[in-house]
Write a protein that holds these residues in place. Structure first.
Motif, PDB file in Angstrom:
ATOM      1  N   THR A  84       0.829  -1.205   0.000  1.00  0.00           N
ATOM      2  CA  THR A  84       0.000   0.000   0.000  1.00  0.00           C
ATOM      3  C   THR A  84       0.866   1.258   0.000  1.00  0.00           C
ATOM      4  N   LYS A  85       1.916   1.258   0.803  1.00  0.00           N
ATOM      5  CA  LYS A  85       2.811   2.416   0.873  1.00  0.00           C
ATOM      6  C   LYS A  85       3.533   2.641  -0.454  1.00  0.00           C
ATOM      7  N   ALA A  86       3.979   1.564  -1.079  1.00  0.00           N
ATOM      8  CA  ALA A  86       4.712   1.693  -2.335  1.00  0.00           C
ATOM      9  C   ALA A  86       3.829   2.234  -3.452  1.00  0.00           C
ATOM     10  N   VAL A  87       2.565   1.771  -3.504  1.00  0.00           N
ATOM     11  CA  VAL A  87       1.634   2.275  -4.513  1.00  0.00           C
ATOM     12  C   VAL A  87       1.363   3.757  -4.265  1.00  0.00           C
ATOM     13  N   ALA A  88       1.115   4.121  -2.999  1.00  0.00           N
ATOM     14  CA  ALA A  88       0.830   5.520  -2.658  1.00  0.00           C
ATOM     15  C   ALA A  88       2.011   6.432  -2.978  1.00  0.00           C
ATOM     16  N   ALA A  89       3.215   5.906  -2.888  1.00  0.00           N
ATOM     17  CA  ALA A  89       4.419   6.697  -3.163  1.00  0.00           C
ATOM     18  C   ALA A  89       4.761   6.736  -4.643  1.00  0.00           C
ATOM     19  N   ASN A  90       3.930   6.097  -5.475  1.00  0.00           N
ATOM     20  CA  ASN A  90       4.121   6.091  -6.927  1.00  0.00           C
ATOM     21  C   ASN A  90       5.451   5.440  -7.322  1.00  0.00           C
ATOM     22  N   GLU A  91       5.821   4.396  -6.583  1.00  0.00           N
ATOM     23  CA  GLU A  91       7.045   3.679  -6.899  1.00  0.00           C
ATOM     24  C   GLU A  91       6.837   2.768  -8.105  1.00  0.00           C
ATOM     25  N   GLU A  92       7.929   2.216  -8.604  1.00  0.00           N
ATOM     26  CA  GLU A  92       7.843   1.218  -9.658  1.00  0.00           C
ATOM     27  C   GLU A  92       7.351  -0.093  -9.058  1.00  0.00           C
ATOM     28  N   PRO A  93       6.553  -0.876  -9.797  1.00  0.00           N
ATOM     29  CA  PRO A  93       6.035  -2.139  -9.254  1.00  0.00           C
ATOM     30  C   PRO A  93       7.155  -3.096  -8.867  1.00  0.00           C
ATOM     31  N   TRP A  94       6.891  -3.893  -7.838  1.00  0.00           N
ATOM     32  CA  TRP A  94       7.832  -4.927  -7.443  1.00  0.00           C
ATOM     33  C   TRP A  94       7.861  -6.026  -8.502  1.00  0.00           C
ATOM     34  N   PRO A  95       8.942  -6.767  -8.592  1.00  0.00           N
ATOM     35  CA  PRO A  95       8.933  -7.976  -9.430  1.00  0.00           C
ATOM     36  C   PRO A  95       7.867  -8.949  -8.931  1.00  0.00           C
ATOM     37  N   ALA A  96       7.305  -9.727  -9.837  1.00  0.00           N
ATOM     38  CA  ALA A  96       6.244 -10.656  -9.458  1.00  0.00           C
ATOM     39  C   ALA A  96       6.700 -11.618  -8.377  1.00  0.00           C
ATOM     40  N   ALA A  97       7.962 -12.071  -8.452  1.00  0.00           N
ATOM     41  CA  ALA A  97       8.470 -13.004  -7.445  1.00  0.00           C
ATOM     42  C   ALA A  97       8.470 -12.367  -6.055  1.00  0.00           C
ATOM     43  N   GLN A  98       8.741 -11.069  -5.980  1.00  0.00           N
ATOM     44  CA  GLN A  98       8.760 -10.379  -4.696  1.00  0.00           C
ATOM     45  C   GLN A  98       7.369 -10.278  -4.098  1.00  0.00           C
ATOM     46  N   VAL A  99       6.368  -9.929  -4.926  1.00  0.00           N
ATOM     47  CA  VAL A  99       5.012  -9.804  -4.393  1.00  0.00           C
ATOM     48  C   VAL A  99       4.473 -11.179  -3.983  1.00  0.00           C
ATOM     49  N   TRP A 100       4.836 -12.219  -4.727  1.00  0.00           N
ATOM     50  CA  TRP A 100       4.422 -13.578  -4.360  1.00  0.00           C
ATOM     51  C   TRP A 100       5.022 -13.971  -3.008  1.00  0.00           C
ATOM     52  N   GLN A 101       6.324 -13.731  -2.843  1.00  0.00           N
ATOM     53  CA  GLN A 101       6.993 -14.095  -1.598  1.00  0.00           C
ATOM     54  C   GLN A 101       6.421 -13.324  -0.419  1.00  0.00           C
TER      55      GLN A 101
END
Length: 297
Positions: A84-101
């Motif tokens: 949620t914080k990363a989306v709100a900060a307009n960051e680049e998306p995480w790699p899929a493997a990172q979000v899965w983990q």
């Protein structure tokens, strides 16, 4: 196409009063209506004998059907504070493997088939499964199985920030669609309505597979602030009832700056499909607008 303040709706078939109106050309993110499209592609592949919905996936203890029905027991990434914080900060998306983990670190919610819990990460995996089985991208499958046969021109899979440049809502300029890990289709309201209407008119799946898609898991009754009086989930479809219109089958969707509701109303004198899009974060607004459009003469 009709517009009321910031609400856009398209209905199939159109009321007689709208027959001369020009179709709207605004483009919107389809958000979780993309899940319905993923499910259509999976069922179409099963219909063609290219995939087995009920076979346990290699390395897992659940099936593709359980992913599509949210009964696999997988957690969700929306509950992750860092996401949620990363989306709100307009960051680049995480790699899929990172979000899965990160999602899986929360632990499994229940044994497969022993409960229900909405899981975006489950649909991320479902998309990868059908892409691997088809040896094609999800975008290509959508064009071949849905857009080509129906003659739809507006539907595209958003991958980069640039792909959101055409989106009607100004908030799109501050968002990367890569944060939607199962994928975010975009297009007009008319084309969203056409996809769902064609599905229920038997143009995308045969009768047997359409019946499979409609098998629902009951979830409860009314939801405060939304038109639902009975709720459930089928294969890639929210499925329940609204008092005024009877059965309602389709999908709502929400992102940081807009919401949508794409629904089929089979109990009306003539089956009607409506796609409703609005800004803000309240899915109930889009859902009530869809119900009202379905009831118009």
């Amino acid at each position: 196409m009709t517009a009321n303040r910031s609400i856009f709706t398209h209905r199939i078939p159109m009321p007689a009063s709208d027959a001369r109106q020009v179709q709207g050309t605004e483009f919107f993110p389809y958000w979780s209506f993309t899940k319905t499209v993923i499910a259509i592609c999976a069922l179409r592949m099963a219909q063609e004998g290219r995939i087995d919905l009920d076979r346990m996936l290699t390395g897992y203890d659940f099936s593709l059907r359980q992913l599509l029905c949210h009964t696999s027991g997988l957690p969700d990434y929306f509950s992750l504070p860092d996401y949620t914080k990363a989306v709100a900060a307009n960051e680049e998306p995480w790699p899929a493997a990172q979000v899965w983990q990160a999602a899986m670190a929360q632990g499994r919610l229940f044994a497969p088939g022993k409960g229900w819990s909405y899981s975006n990460v489950g649909y991320m995996l479902a998309r990868h499964v059908i892409e691997d089985a088809a040896q094609q991208s999800f975008s290509c499958l959508v064009q071949q199985m849905i857009c080509g046969p129906l003659g739809l021109k507006s539907v595209q899979l958003a991958i980069t920030r640039h792909d959101f440049d055409r989106i009607h809502w100004p908030g799109a300029a501050e968002y990367h669609p890569g944060w939607v890990y199962h994928g975010c289709l975009t297009g007009t309201a008319a084309d969203a309505a056409m996809i769902l209407h064609a599905l229920f008119m038997g143009e995308l799946l045969n009768e047997a597979k359409l019946c499979e898609m409609r098998v629902r898991y009951p979830l409860g009754g009314a939801i405060e602030g939304r038109p639902w009086t009975e709720c459930g989930y089928a294969v890639g479809l929210m499925s329940g009832r609204c008092a005024e219109v009877g059965r309602v089958i389709g999908h709502s969707g929400a992102g940081p700056f807009s919401v949508n509701a794409v629904y089929h109303f089979p109990d009306l004198p003539s089956p009607i499909t409506v796609a409703s899009f609005t800004d803000g974060g309240n899915e109930g607004v889009a859902e009530f607008a869809a119900v009202q459009a379905a009831l118009r003469d």
